[in-house]
Scaffold this motif. Structure first.
Motif, PDB file in Angstrom:
ATOM      1  N   UNK A   7      55.583  12.470 -72.454  1.00 22.79           N
ATOM      2  CA  UNK A   7      55.348  11.540 -71.354  1.00 22.79           C
ATOM      3  C   UNK A   7      56.597  10.744 -71.014  1.00 22.79           C
ATOM      4  N   UNK A   8      57.518  10.625 -72.005  1.00 22.18           N
ATOM      5  CA  UNK A   8      58.758   9.900 -71.748  1.00 22.18           C
ATOM      6  C   UNK A   8      59.718  10.715 -70.886  1.00 22.18           C
ATOM      7  N   UNK A   9      59.420  12.020 -70.715  1.00 22.28           N
ATOM      8  CA  UNK A   9      60.285  12.854 -69.895  1.00 22.28           C
ATOM      9  C   UNK A   9      59.817  12.925 -68.436  1.00 22.28           C
ATOM     10  N   UNK A  10      58.751  12.207 -68.104  1.00 17.56           N
ATOM     11  CA  UNK A  10      58.273  12.179 -66.722  1.00 17.56           C
ATOM     12  C   UNK A  10      59.340  11.510 -65.852  1.00 17.56           C
ATOM     13  N   UNK A  11      59.792  12.154 -64.787  1.00 19.28           N
ATOM     14  CA  UNK A  11      60.865  11.579 -63.951  1.00 19.28           C
ATOM     15  C   UNK A  11      60.451  10.238 -63.357  1.00 19.28           C
ATOM     16  N   UNK A  12      61.423   9.347 -63.236  1.00 20.61           N
ATOM     17  CA  UNK A  12      61.158   8.038 -62.651  1.00 20.61           C
ATOM     18  C   UNK A  12      60.901   8.172 -61.153  1.00 20.61           C
ATOM     19  N   UNK A  13      60.199   7.194 -60.618  1.00 22.47           N
ATOM     20  CA  UNK A  13      59.845   7.204 -59.195  1.00 22.47           C
ATOM     21  C   UNK A  13      61.081   7.155 -58.310  1.00 22.47           C
ATOM     22  N   UNK A  14      62.049   6.307 -58.644  1.00 21.74           N
ATOM     23  CA  UNK A  14      63.232   6.190 -57.791  1.00 21.74           C
ATOM     24  C   UNK A  14      64.048   7.477 -57.789  1.00 21.74           C
ATOM     25  N   UNK A  15      64.065   8.177 -58.941  1.00 20.11           N
ATOM     26  CA  UNK A  15      64.785   9.447 -59.014  1.00 20.11           C
ATOM     27  C   UNK A  15      64.121  10.492 -58.118  1.00 20.11           C
ATOM     28  N   UNK A  16      62.792  10.512 -58.162  1.00 20.31           N
ATOM     29  CA  UNK A  16      62.060  11.487 -57.344  1.00 20.31           C
ATOM     30  C   UNK A  16      62.189  11.173 -55.856  1.00 20.31           C
ATOM     31  N   UNK A  17      62.152   9.912 -55.503  1.00 20.52           N
ATOM     32  CA  UNK A  17      62.297   9.540 -54.092  1.00 20.52           C
ATOM     33  C   UNK A  17      63.670   9.916 -53.547  1.00 20.52           C
ATOM     34  N   UNK A  18      64.661  10.025 -54.442  1.00 22.73           N
ATOM     35  CA  UNK A  18      66.009  10.406 -54.017  1.00 22.73           C
ATOM     36  C   UNK A  18      66.180  11.920 -53.932  1.00 22.73           C
ATOM     37  N   UNK A  19      65.206  12.671 -54.460  1.00 25.05           N
ATOM     38  CA  UNK A  19      65.281  14.125 -54.383  1.00 25.05           C
ATOM     39  C   UNK A  19      65.321  14.557 -52.908  1.00 25.05           C
ATOM     40  N   UNK A  20      66.222  15.464 -52.524  1.00 19.48           N
ATOM     41  CA  UNK A  20      66.367  15.818 -51.097  1.00 19.48           C
ATOM     42  C   UNK A  20      65.065  16.261 -50.431  1.00 19.48           C
ATOM     43  N   UNK A  21      64.257  17.055 -51.114  1.00 20.33           N
ATOM     44  CA  UNK A  21      63.024  17.554 -50.488  1.00 20.33           C
ATOM     45  C   UNK A  21      62.008  16.425 -50.304  1.00 20.33           C
ATOM     46  N   UNK A  22      61.906  15.549 -51.299  1.00 19.38           N
ATOM     47  CA  UNK A  22      60.969  14.433 -51.173  1.00 19.38           C
ATOM     48  C   UNK A  22      61.511  13.378 -50.207  1.00 19.38           C
ATOM     49  N   UNK A  23      62.820  13.218 -50.155  1.00 22.17           N
ATOM     50  CA  UNK A  23      63.407  12.276 -49.194  1.00 22.17           C
ATOM     51  C   UNK A  23      63.153  12.760 -47.776  1.00 22.17           C
ATOM     52  N   UNK A  24      63.272  14.077 -47.556  1.00 21.97           N
ATOM     53  CA  UNK A  24      62.998  14.629 -46.226  1.00 21.97           C
ATOM     54  C   UNK A  24      61.527  14.437 -45.864  1.00 21.97           C
ATOM     55  N   UNK A  25      60.656  14.586 -46.856  1.00 21.36           N
ATOM     56  CA  UNK A  25      59.230  14.369 -46.614  1.00 21.36           C
ATOM     57  C   UNK A  25      58.955  12.911 -46.267  1.00 21.36           C
ATOM     58  N   UNK A  26      59.688  11.990 -46.910  1.00 20.69           N
ATOM     59  CA  UNK A  26      59.507  10.568 -46.614  1.00 20.69           C
ATOM     60  C   UNK A  26      59.936  10.254 -45.187  1.00 20.69           C
ATOM     61  N   UNK A  27      60.992  10.914 -44.708  1.00 27.46           N
ATOM     62  CA  UNK A  27      61.422  10.721 -43.321  1.00 27.46           C
ATOM     63  C   UNK A  27      60.342  11.186 -42.347  1.00 27.46           C
ATOM     64  N   UNK A  28      59.608  12.198 -42.757  1.00 25.62           N
ATOM     65  CA  UNK A  28      58.596  12.784 -41.878  1.00 25.62           C
ATOM     66  C   UNK A  28      57.257  12.075 -41.982  1.00 25.62           C
ATOM     67  N   UNK A  29      56.862  11.716 -43.210  1.00 34.11           N
ATOM     68  CA  UNK A  29      55.516  11.200 -43.450  1.00 34.11           C
ATOM     69  C   UNK A  29      55.470   9.710 -43.772  1.00 34.11           C
ATOM     70  N   UNK A  30      56.608   9.129 -44.061  1.00 32.05           N
ATOM     71  CA  UNK A  30      56.634   7.727 -44.461  1.00 32.05           C
ATOM     72  C   UNK A  30      56.786   7.591 -45.967  1.00 32.05           C
ATOM     73  N   UNK A  31      57.567   6.592 -46.392  1.00 32.55           N
ATOM     74  CA  UNK A  31      57.882   6.426 -47.811  1.00 32.55           C
ATOM     75  C   UNK A  31      56.639   6.141 -48.646  1.00 32.55           C
ATOM     76  N   UNK A  32      55.718   5.331 -48.125  1.00 34.64           N
ATOM     77  CA  UNK A  32      54.543   4.957 -48.906  1.00 34.64           C
ATOM     78  C   UNK A  32      53.674   6.164 -49.240  1.00 34.64           C
ATOM     79  N   UNK A  33      53.537   7.068 -48.290  1.00 34.40           N
ATOM     80  CA  UNK A  33      52.696   8.241 -48.527  1.00 34.40           C
ATOM     81  C   UNK A  33      53.314   9.159 -49.575  1.00 34.40           C
ATOM     82  N   UNK A  34      54.630   9.328 -49.502  1.00 32.24           N
ATOM     83  CA  UNK A  34      55.312  10.178 -50.474  1.00 32.24           C
ATOM     84  C   UNK A  34      55.285   9.522 -51.857  1.00 32.24           C
ATOM     85  N   UNK A  35      55.479   8.227 -51.885  1.00 33.03           N
ATOM     86  CA  UNK A  35      55.443   7.528 -53.173  1.00 33.03           C
ATOM     87  C   UNK A  35      54.075   7.665 -53.826  1.00 33.03           C
TER      88      UNK A  35
END
Length: 438
Positions: A7-35
């Motif tokens: 469980x300690x290897x679960x990626x942090x939220x800020x790291x995942x939000x910076x991932x290019x694919x998830x960042x692109x999704x946030x641009x499209x769907x909004x940061x709150x929904x992706x988070x």
């Protein structure tokens, strides 16, 4: 050890939000929904449902698609209702993009004062049908008829032939639609035969109008009779003609399909039609007819609830002003040219080890228009097993399955998309890998 806890290897939220694919999704769907999707995936990992390295993919999988998928229509149905009927022309697409921001939809830039909403689209529609004294646009064909019935016949009588009380799709029936306006239907004649005398006997002081409906999604043959608009116009009451398909002027390819100009010249006081069928434009309801009558409809309170948005007005104007629409191009495609194009695709596939045949095919208008009319065409024939993976591919390709074969008719596929269609076919896995029964 404590660090060995997965469980300690679960990626942090800020790291995942910076991932290019998830960042692109946030641009499209909004940061709150992706988070929220990320947090849910992290919770699944902490609960042991997925491994930590799958959190990103799980979050992405939980997000909705980018929107409606652009589909290659290889069905041979020109106006496919399930595919959105008429595809917009390049000019209409550009007009929609331009109108997406602030636009002069209700502003006269020369004077800086308020102007009539959608005046460009209305002027283009009036120019396309000079026989119409007035024109108006609402949000679909059914809405055009509802507005006419509400304004002209609420609490009064609409006289209509029993043979024209159609169901327009998805369970919506014309009698129910008209009754919802507060009008009373007076049905005349029989399913297969109606005469002018039937109408004349029903018309009276309480008649709002006589309705003529083109049965655009079926054909009745045999011992039949119907009354044309020209004869209905002699009854001394308004005649409203619902021509359905949106054909504005005669088309030799569709001699039995009524057009707005001809129907008005025959004596109709008002014509209603759809904009996203044979006209080849956006979804809209067109009203054309006597100037005073159309103005009465335009000023009715219900017209405000049925009005179209700026994007529809922009697309409609561009459709009317612009070059041939994809719908017209598909309808009038040369069968010989379609054959040559299909044979080229077959030969290119064969060079890549994919065997296909070229067969004669019959395309149709679709969209509740020109029933019984078949268009000579040609299709690429593949085994039926290709149907499902092509539908689920990128881009999705929809063909027609018949007699154990998948037929891909190029009539409605843009020539520029032939390479994409070829790539989609070649991307289908080998037969041994297709275990899902379609």
């Amino acid at each position: 050890m404590r660090d060995a806890d997965p469980r300690r290897r679960v990626p942090r939220t800020d790291v995942l939000l910076a991932d290019p694919r998830l960042a692109a999704a946030a641009d499209r769907l909004g940061r709150d929904r992706v988070k929220a999707a990320i947090v849910a995936a992290q919770a699944r990992a902490r609960a042991g449902e997925i491994t930590p390295d799958r959190v990103r993919d799980a979050a992405l999988a939980a997000l909705p698609a980018a929107g409606p998928a652009a589909v290659l229509n290889a069905t041979g149905v020109v106006l496919h209702t399930n595919l959105g009927r008429a595809p917009l022309s390049a000019a209409a697409v550009a007009a929609v993009a331009a109108a997406a921001g602030h636009t002069d939809v209700e502003l006269d830039l020369a004077t800086g004062r308020r102007a009539r909403r959608g005046r460009d689209a209305l002027a283009a529609l009036a120019a396309a049908v000079p026989d119409a004294g007035g024109v108006h646009v609402v949000n679909n064909g059914a809405a055009a008829l509802v507005l006419a019935a509400t304004a002209l016949a609420a609490g009064r009588q609409i006289v209509v032939s029993r043979g024209e009380l159609v169901e327009i799709g998805d369970g919506f029936r014309l009698p129910d639609l008209l009754a919802s306006t507060g009008a009373r239907l007076r049905e005349v004649g029989t399913t297969n035969r109606t005469t002018l005398a039937d109408y004349a006997d029903a018309v009276g002081p309480d008649t709002g109008f006589v309705l003529k409906v083109h049965p655009s999604n079926f054909v009745v043959t045999g011992f039949t009779s119907a009354v044309g608009v020209d004869r209905l116009a002699t009854l001394g009451v308004p005649v409203v003609a619902d021509i359905g398909s949106g054909l504005l002027a005669p088309d030799p390819l569709l001699p039995a399909e009524p057009d707005a100009a001809g129907t008005l010249r025959a004596g109709a006081h008002l014509v209603t039609a759809s904009g996203d069928k044979l006209l080849g434009g956006p979804q809209a309801g067109l009203l054309l007819g006597d100037a005073d009558l159309v103005d009465r409809l335009r000023r009715h309170p219900l017209a405000r609830a049925l009005r179209v948005d700026k994007l529809t007005l922009a697309a409609l104007a561009a459709t009317l002003h612009g070059p041939d629409t994809p719908t017209r191009a598909a309808l009038h495609a040369d069968p010989a040219a379609l054959r040559r194009r299909t044979e080229r695709l077959r030969d290119r596939l064969a060079a890549d080890g994919c065997k296909a045949e070229v067969l004669p095919a019959a395309a149709v208008v679709g969209g509740g228009g020109a029933p019984g009319v078949e268009l000579d065409s040609w299709a690429l024939a593949l085994p039926e097993r290709y149907a499902r993976p092509l539908r689920l591919g990128d881009p999705p390709v929809l063909g027609r399955v018949t007699r154990g074969r998948l037929l891909l008719d190029l009539r409605c596929v843009p020539a520029a998309a032939d390479d994409a269609l070829r790539a989609a076919v070649l991307a289908v896995p080998a037969e041994a890998d297709l275990r899902v029964v379609d």
